[in-house]
Design a protein around this motif. Structure first.
Motif, PDB file in Angstrom:
ATOM      1  N   UNK A  13       1.454  -6.771 -13.075  1.00 57.59           N
ATOM      2  CA  UNK A  13       1.683  -5.483 -13.233  1.00 57.59           C
ATOM      3  C   UNK A  13       1.333  -4.656 -12.009  1.00 57.59           C
ATOM      4  N   UNK A  14       1.272  -3.323 -12.017  1.00 60.11           N
ATOM      5  CA  UNK A  14       1.192  -2.338 -10.712  1.00 60.11           C
ATOM      6  C   UNK A  14       0.079  -1.503 -11.347  1.00 60.11           C
ATOM      7  N   UNK A  15      -0.768  -0.967 -10.029  1.00 57.25           N
ATOM      8  CA  UNK A  15      -1.514   0.111 -10.274  1.00 57.25           C
ATOM      9  C   UNK A  15      -1.091   0.950  -9.142  1.00 57.25           C
ATOM     10  N   UNK A  16      -0.991   2.444  -9.235  1.00 59.39           N
ATOM     11  CA  UNK A  16      -0.964   3.320  -8.364  1.00 59.39           C
ATOM     12  C   UNK A  16      -2.288   4.095  -7.959  1.00 59.39           C
ATOM     13  N   UNK A  17      -2.500   4.311  -6.863  1.00 59.01           N
ATOM     14  CA  UNK A  17      -3.623   4.905  -6.182  1.00 59.01           C
ATOM     15  C   UNK A  17      -3.172   6.219  -5.876  1.00 59.01           C
TER      16      UNK A  17
END
Length: 173
Positions: free
Chosen positions: A68-72
């Protein structure tokens, strides 16, 4: 020469070691050093738009993305400005390696789901206290990462000179 006293690891452990070594914090650690983290790695699934942590929260864990992906992002007044999106084998919440620190940005799941390994700060600090070489290797990796980050920050500042006072970053250090 075969050493019967040498610790052996399962196929699953070795896969996890290879995964961890894709991350800058763990890439220089040997298998026996990586094994210290195994009991403390907890896999958690996050859903789209689920907040993993907010800016100014206590830094209580390090996160490593399995899928998956995580946005900061950074909240500015009542808006959010995306800083970056992270993917597989990338870590975030790195300031969890520093006792008593607070989060400097927000982290939000930006894919439908994200499987993320969570390692609690108190477990990391326990390992650091017991294994000074692990601590030295990981802190060296942090310094190298932040040096690259600062180079990019200064380059971006030079290319867009005048948008903010970079000198403010050096006050109250």
């Amino acid at each position: 020469m075969f050493n019967p006293l040498k610790k052996t690891y399962s196929y699953t452990d070795k896969l996890l070691f290879r995964f961890l070594q894709k991350n800058f914090l763990f890439e220089s650690l040997e298998e026996r050093e990586l094994a210290e983290f195994l009991p403390f790695m907890h896999l958690r699934t996050y859903k789209r738009n689920e907040v993993i942590f907010f800016r100014n929260d206590p830094a209580q864990a390090l996160y490593i993305i399995k899928s998956g992906e995580v946005t900061l992002n950074l909240d500015i007044e009542d808006k959010f400005e995306d800083l970056t999106t992270l993917g597989v084998a990338e870590s975030f919440g790195d300031n969890a390696l520093i006792e008593g620190s607070l989060r400097i940005n927000n982290a939000v799941c930006s894919s439908d789901t994200a499987d993320i390994y969570v390692i609690a700060t108190n477990n990391i600090l326990e390992i650091f206290d017991s294994h000074i070489i692990i601590r030295a290797k990981m802190m060296t990796a942090m310094v190298e990462f932040y040096n690259k980050f600062n180079l990019n920050l200064f380059r971006a500042y030079q290319e867009s000179f005048g948008f903010f006072d970079l000198g403010r970053a050096y006050r109250n250090i």
